[in-house]
Scaffold this motif. Structure first.
Motif, PDB file in Angstrom:
ATOM      1  N   LEU A  13       0.896  -1.085   0.018  1.00  9.20           N
ATOM      2  CA  LEU A  13       0.055   0.232   0.085  1.00  9.20           C
ATOM      3  C   LEU A  13       0.803   1.349   0.132  1.00  9.20           C
ATOM      4  O   LEU A  13       0.862   2.179  -0.867  1.00  9.20           O
ATOM      5  N   ILE A  14       1.780   1.222   0.960  1.00 12.65           N
ATOM      6  CA  ILE A  14       2.744   2.401   1.048  1.00 12.65           C
ATOM      7  C   ILE A  14       3.537   2.589  -0.475  1.00 12.65           C
ATOM      8  O   ILE A  14       3.488   3.687  -0.873  1.00 12.65           O
ATOM      9  N   LYS A  15       3.886   1.630  -1.059  1.00 18.23           N
ATOM     10  CA  LYS A  15       4.611   1.683  -2.375  1.00 18.23           C
ATOM     11  C   LYS A  15       3.615   2.312  -3.392  1.00 18.23           C
ATOM     12  O   LYS A  15       4.100   3.080  -3.971  1.00 18.23           O
ATOM     13  N   ARG A  16       2.496   1.680  -3.509  1.00 16.29           N
ATOM     14  CA  ARG A  16       1.578   2.045  -4.413  1.00 16.29           C
ATOM     15  C   ARG A  16       1.270   3.725  -4.362  1.00 16.29           C
ATOM     16  O   ARG A  16       1.114   4.369  -5.244  1.00 16.29           O
ATOM     17  N   VAL A  65      -9.181   4.781  -5.016  1.00 17.00           N
ATOM     18  CA  VAL A  65      -9.807   3.461  -4.854  1.00 17.00           C
ATOM     19  C   VAL A  65      -9.124   2.421  -6.164  1.00 17.00           C
ATOM     20  O   VAL A  65      -8.825   1.522  -5.611  1.00 17.00           O
ATOM     21  N   GLU A  66      -9.167   3.018  -7.482  1.00 17.32           N
ATOM     22  CA  GLU A  66      -8.775   2.226  -8.502  1.00 17.32           C
ATOM     23  C   GLU A  66      -7.314   1.743  -8.360  1.00 17.32           C
ATOM     24  O   GLU A  66      -7.140   0.624  -8.780  1.00 17.32           O
ATOM     25  N   ASN A  67      -6.549   2.857  -7.988  1.00 19.10           N
ATOM     26  CA  ASN A  67      -5.015   2.310  -8.134  1.00 19.10           C
ATOM     27  C   ASN A  67      -4.368   2.011  -6.802  1.00 19.10           C
ATOM     28  O   ASN A  67      -3.318   1.461  -7.041  1.00 19.10           O
ATOM     29  N   ILE A  68      -5.165   1.955  -5.656  1.00 16.10           N
ATOM     30  CA  ILE A  68      -4.409   1.621  -4.533  1.00 16.10           C
ATOM     31  C   ILE A  68      -5.398   0.748  -3.499  1.00 16.10           C
ATOM     32  O   ILE A  68      -4.947  -0.379  -3.479  1.00 16.10           O
ATOM     33  N   ARG A  69      -6.623   1.239  -3.359  1.00 12.60           N
ATOM     34  CA  ARG A  69      -7.381   0.413  -2.385  1.00 12.60           C
ATOM     35  C   ARG A  69      -7.801  -0.829  -2.907  1.00 12.60           C
ATOM     36  O   ARG A  69      -7.415  -1.827  -2.620  1.00 12.60           O
ATOM     37  N   ASP A  70      -8.394  -1.052  -4.162  1.00 13.43           N
ATOM     38  CA  ASP A  70      -8.811  -2.219  -4.832  1.00 13.43           C
ATOM     39  C   ASP A  70      -7.728  -3.113  -5.051  1.00 13.43           C
ATOM     40  O   ASP A  70      -8.007  -4.261  -4.509  1.00 13.43           O
ATOM     41  N   PRO A  71      -6.572  -2.794  -5.489  1.00 16.14           N
ATOM     42  CA  PRO A  71      -5.640  -3.773  -5.780  1.00 16.14           C
ATOM     43  C   PRO A  71      -5.291  -4.526  -4.371  1.00 16.14           C
ATOM     44  O   PRO A  71      -5.020  -5.640  -4.170  1.00 16.14           O
ATOM     45  N   ILE A  72      -4.981  -3.881  -3.539  1.00 20.08           N
ATOM     46  CA  ILE A  72      -4.529  -4.357  -1.886  1.00 20.08           C
ATOM     47  C   ILE A  72      -5.698  -5.236  -1.327  1.00 20.08           C
ATOM     48  O   ILE A  72      -5.354  -6.147  -0.938  1.00 20.08           O
ATOM     49  N   GLU A  73      -6.966  -4.775  -1.620  1.00 21.55           N
ATOM     50  CA  GLU A  73      -8.176  -5.516  -1.059  1.00 21.55           C
ATOM     51  C   GLU A  73      -8.206  -6.877  -1.718  1.00 21.55           C
ATOM     52  O   GLU A  73      -8.330  -7.833  -1.160  1.00 21.55           O
ATOM     53  N   GLU A  74      -7.815  -6.810  -3.186  1.00 19.59           N
ATOM     54  CA  GLU A  74      -8.220  -8.113  -3.763  1.00 19.59           C
ATOM     55  C   GLU A  74      -6.972  -9.048  -3.577  1.00 19.59           C
ATOM     56  O   GLU A  74      -7.144 -10.138  -3.542  1.00 19.59           O
ATOM     57  N   LYS A  75      -5.763  -8.586  -3.554  1.00 13.82           N
ATOM     58  CA  LYS A  75      -4.624  -9.436  -3.236  1.00 13.82           C
ATOM     59  C   LYS A  75      -4.558  -9.907  -1.847  1.00 13.82           C
ATOM     60  O   LYS A  75      -4.033 -10.907  -1.807  1.00 13.82           O
ATOM     61  N   VAL A  80      -9.644  -1.625   3.014  1.00  9.58           N
ATOM     62  CA  VAL A  80      -8.703  -0.550   3.252  1.00  9.58           C
ATOM     63  C   VAL A  80      -9.645   0.483   3.418  1.00  9.58           C
ATOM     64  O   VAL A  80     -10.292   1.095   2.322  1.00  9.58           O
ATOM     65  N   SER A  81      -9.627   1.079   4.708  1.00 11.43           N
ATOM     66  CA  SER A  81     -10.676   2.289   4.835  1.00 11.43           C
ATOM     67  C   SER A  81      -9.524   3.342   4.850  1.00 11.43           C
ATOM     68  O   SER A  81      -8.799   3.505   5.665  1.00 11.43           O
ATOM     69  N   PHE A  82      -9.977   4.658   4.147  1.00 12.25           N
ATOM     70  CA  PHE A  82      -8.771   5.693   3.843  1.00 12.25           C
ATOM     71  C   PHE A  82      -9.753   7.113   3.993  1.00 12.25           C
ATOM     72  O   PHE A  82     -10.642   7.291   3.944  1.00 12.25           O
TER      73      PHE A  82
END
Length: 148
Positions: A13-16, A65-75, A80-82
């Motif tokens: 998440l930090i890297k993204r 949501v598209e570039n950070i939250r969704d990929p982390i949640e899926e993987k 991820v509440s932000f």
């Protein structure tokens, strides 16, 4: 979910966030229950950027949501509440800060910005200028000597 999965999810998440916002990034701060319970299925994070790259806040949130939250949640399976703020937005008091300031972990903090923000928001001498942002009633400081 376990401590290792949580660590990996937060690192990615930090890297993204760093890759997406680059030099516009001011702070990334984790807070909430996951700091004490790696099995808790939610990662709470505050991200503060310097300037809005898009004048529409909803567009900026959709990008997150598209570039950070969704990929982390899926993987990783964590929700991820932000909170995503620009510098200007962050420097106005948000009631959510009360939860953050109680229990937080700074992951990225350019020039100590978040630490400064925390001190500013908790400073009794300046708090009213921030709280007035929440109200439609203007706060007018009264000099006590003038009343006597």
């Amino acid at each position: 979910m376990d401590a290792e999965t949580l660590r990996k999810a937060k690192e990615e998440l930090i890297k993204r966030v760093e890759d997406f916002y680059g030099n516009n990034l001011l702070s990334v701060v984790f807070y909430g229950r996951h700091l004490h319970d790696p099995n808790f299925p939610e990662i709470d994070v505050v991200v503060i950027i310097d300037k809005p790259y898009d004048p529409v806040k909803m567009n900026r949130m959709a990008d997150f949501v598209e570039n950070i939250r969704d990929p982390i949640e899926e993987k990783y399976g964590y929700h991820v509440s932000f909170e995503l703020y620009t510098r200007e937005e962050a420097e106005n008091f948000h009631s959510g800060y009360l939860d953050v300031f109680v229990n937080y972990e700074i992951a990225y903090d350019r020039d100590g910005y978040f630490e400064w923000l925390k001190e500013e928001m908790l400073n009794p001498k300046t708090v009213m200028k921030h709280v007035q942002y929440l109200s439609t009633i203007e706060y007018i400081p009264v000099d006590r000597e003038d009343r006597e």
